[in-house]
Write an enzyme that holds these catalytic residues in place. Structure first.
Site, mmCIF file in Angstrom:
data_model
loop_
_atom_site.group_PDB
_atom_site.id
_atom_site.type_symbol
_atom_site.label_atom_id
_atom_site.label_comp_id
_atom_site.label_asym_id
_atom_site.label_seq_id
_atom_site.Cartn_x
_atom_site.Cartn_y
_atom_site.Cartn_z
ATOM 1 N N GLU A 55 0.577 -46.227 7.632
ATOM 2 C CA GLU A 55 0.205 -45.464 6.440
ATOM 3 C C GLU A 55 -0.327 -43.943 6.659
ATOM 4 O OE1 GLU A 55 -2.774 -48.250 5.189
ATOM 5 O OE2 GLU A 55 -1.519 -49.657 4.869
ATOM 6 N N PRO A 56 0.516 -43.042 7.098
ATOM 7 C CA PRO A 56 -0.115 -41.812 7.162
ATOM 8 C C PRO A 56 0.047 -41.127 6.111
ATOM 9 C CG PRO A 56 2.582 -42.084 8.058
ATOM 10 C CD PRO A 56 2.018 -43.214 7.548
ATOM 11 N N CYS A 98 -21.780 -23.313 -9.743
ATOM 12 C CA CYS A 98 -23.129 -22.839 -9.670
ATOM 13 C C CYS A 98 -23.822 -24.085 -8.787
ATOM 14 C CB CYS A 98 -23.678 -22.840 -11.134
ATOM 15 S SG CYS A 98 -23.048 -21.531 -12.025
HETATM 16 N N1 LLP Z 1 -4.690 -46.266 4.824
HETATM 17 C C1 LLP Z 1 -5.891 -46.581 4.332
HETATM 18 C C2 LLP Z 1 -6.123 -47.788 4.228
HETATM 19 C C3 LLP Z 1 -6.783 -45.624 4.155
HETATM 20 O O1 LLP Z 1 -7.852 -45.815 3.639
HETATM 21 C C4 LLP Z 1 -6.312 -44.164 4.420
HETATM 22 C C5 LLP Z 1 -7.260 -43.058 4.400
HETATM 23 C C6 LLP Z 1 -4.958 -43.803 5.109
HETATM 24 C C7 LLP Z 1 -4.208 -45.005 5.207
HETATM 25 C C8 LLP Z 1 -4.561 -42.534 5.298
HETATM 26 O O2 LLP Z 1 -5.209 -41.899 6.609
HETATM 27 P P1 LLP Z 1 -4.573 -40.642 6.956
HETATM 28 O O3 LLP Z 1 -3.450 -40.830 7.695
HETATM 29 O O4 LLP Z 1 -4.674 -39.610 6.004
HETATM 30 O O5 LLP Z 1 -5.817 -40.192 8.142
HETATM 31 N N2 LLP Z 1 -10.957 -37.329 2.015
HETATM 32 C C9 LLP Z 1 -11.041 -37.482 3.571
HETATM 33 C C10 LLP Z 1 -10.203 -38.572 3.907
HETATM 34 C C11 LLP Z 1 -10.343 -39.830 3.442
HETATM 35 C C12 LLP Z 1 -9.221 -40.870 4.103
HETATM 36 C C13 LLP Z 1 -9.325 -42.172 3.364
HETATM 37 N N3 LLP Z 1 -8.231 -43.153 3.773
HETATM 38 C C14 LLP Z 1 -11.073 -36.128 4.046
HETATM 39 O O6 LLP Z 1 -10.494 -35.163 3.174
HETATM 40 O O7 LLP Z 1 -11.061 -35.816 5.243
#
Ligand code: LLP
Length: 417
Positions: free
Chosen positions: A277-278, A346
């Site tokens: 799930e990227p 602000c």
């Molecule tokens: N699958 C699940 C269950 C997740 O919780 C997440 C991310 C992903 C896949 C995707 O992960 P990725 O491939 O993007 O690393 N807002 C934060 C990141 C929060 C990620 C939450 N979950 C930031 O800006 O760094």
């Protein structure tokens, strides 16, 4: 090298694919998110290709960037989707994504959301508690559906990342501890409305350490073996999000090819489907936030470059102390300064960069905040009654607005005095 993909400098001017960012800013204004379609597609393909030879599905994590045009582009590339809310499912459907190739994750699904997903034909659910599993069973039974269900298991693995985005330890709210999960598999396997045939985990985001992912997959394989010994056969293994990406020059993004190679090796001959799930690694480096400098001022020792994008547009620096490179859109000979790049909101916490060495930025100049394609626009808000930014998608020498800048009218939609 900038930590951007699909962007390059030509004669000192920054381009996204074949389009000068200055052209986009002149026509659409700022702040504006700009994405490279070819970079997004290439990143999706990198995962797909890395897993060739093993039965697999790449489910793009919609939370990273849920704009319709981005989802539609990935749907055309063949991606499935990972969603965490009814709203994300609605977006996937509107963008032409296939609900059957969508997995519904998330720790707090409501009954309405589960019903909506079942009625839309969502193929798989990753469940995070016994209560949710019981609810899903009852709703599936009532609606006559039989989704594939995985328990999201908490592998209790510490991966090095920001504490807010680390998820794989038992102290986090996510998933079900391993031993509990085994008991729940045993108890729920007899319920016909559920095909309890998956195992899932997710250890966190912005992780580079392939060893941590390997440790997680080894724990999941152990669980799958124990379940098989108890007569429960698993058809899909979902290993959660993708690799960390570069936010700084010199920082190297995780190797998707190497990750895929190790996974294929670990899973060889196992016969079940591997799912990933990227999110970040598909869209992060393919996007930049264009902003224009408004003022420059000096308070004592400190230089402040005040720009028209703020924490409401990109909250990552304020929320996670995240580093985003800030690049002049048109390079010019300037003395270097050490300054803060701040927005109009602000709050002292409203900054895009702190104590950053930059070429001196004059009022009116354009800047690009790099690696803003993931968790950028999606985390934006209307704080300080600021309309949310526009978004642009570039494909070769073509570009189009994929989301109009909000207007003041949008700000009060649905409100009454
Ligand atoms: N699958 C699940 C269950 C997740 O919780 C997440 C991310 C992903 C896949 C995707 O992960 P990725 O491939 O993007 O690393 N807002 C934060 C990141 C929060 C990620 C939450 N979950 C930031 O800006 O760094």
């Amino acid at each position: 090298m900038t930590p951007l993909q699909g962007f390059e400098r030509r004669d000192g001017a920054l381009y996204c694919e074949q389009v000068a960012l200055a052209t986009i800013a002149a026509e659409v204004g700022t702040p504006t998110y700009v994405y490279s379609a070819s970079a997004i597609a290439a990143n999706y393909r990198a995962y797909d290709e890395a897993l060739q030879g093993a039965p697999h599905e790449v489910h793009y994590a919609v939370k990273a960037n849920s704009s319709l045009a981005v989802l539609a582009l990935l749907a055309r590339e063949g991606a499935g989707f990972d969603i965490v809310s009814g709203g994300e499912l609605y977006r996937v459907i509107q963008a032409g994504g296939d609900p059957r190739r969508t997995v519904f994750s998330g720790v707090g699904k409501t009954a309405e959301e589960i019903e909506y997903a079942l009625e839309s034909g969502v193929g798989s659910f990753n469940c995070e508690s016994e209560g949710e599993l019981a609810l899903l069973r009852d709703l599936a039974d009532r609606l006559g559906r039989r989704p594939s269900v995985a328990l999201r298991v908490n592998p209790d693995i510490s991966a090095e990342t920001h504490p807010y985005i680390s998820t794989g330890l038992t102290e986090h709210k996510f998933g079900i501890p391993l031993e509990q999960a085994e008991r729940i598999y045993g108890e729920f396997r007899r319920y016909a409305p559920l095909a309890l045939d998956g195992v899932s985990c997710h250890i966190g985001s912005q992780i580079f350490d392939l060893g941590a992912f390997q440790e997680a997959s080894a724990k999941m394989l152990g669980l799958i073996d124990r379940l098989a010994a108890a007569g429960l056969s698993i058809r899909r293994l979902d290993l959660g999000g993708g690799l960390g990406v570069s936010y700084k020059p010199g920082q190297i993004s995780g190797s998707i090819a190497e990750y895929g190679r190790r996974l294929r090796e670990a899973l060889a001959g196992r016969g079940f489907e591997l799912q990933l799930e990227p999110g970040r690694s598909i869209v992060g480096q393919a996007g930049a936030l264009l902003t224009r400098s408004l003022y420059r001022k000096q308070n004592g020792e400190k230089v402040f470059v005040i720009v028209d994008a703020a924490m409401n547009d990109l909250i990552r620096p304020s929320l996670y102390q995240a580093h985003h490179e800030i690049l002049p859109v048109v390079e010019a000979e300037r003395p270097r300064i050490l300054g803060d790049v701040v927005g109009p909101v602000c709050e002292s916490g409203d900054f895009l960069a702190r104590d950053r060495a930059l070429p001196d930025v004059l009022p009116g100049e354009l800047l690009a905040v790099a690696t803003a394609g993931a968790y950028g626009f999606v985390l934006s808000s209307n704080y300080n009654s600021r309309p949310r930014a526009a978004e642009v998608l570039v494909e070769g020498d073509q570009w189009r607005v994929i989301r109009e800048r909000e207007t003041f009218r949008d700000l009060i939609r649905g409100e009454t005095c």
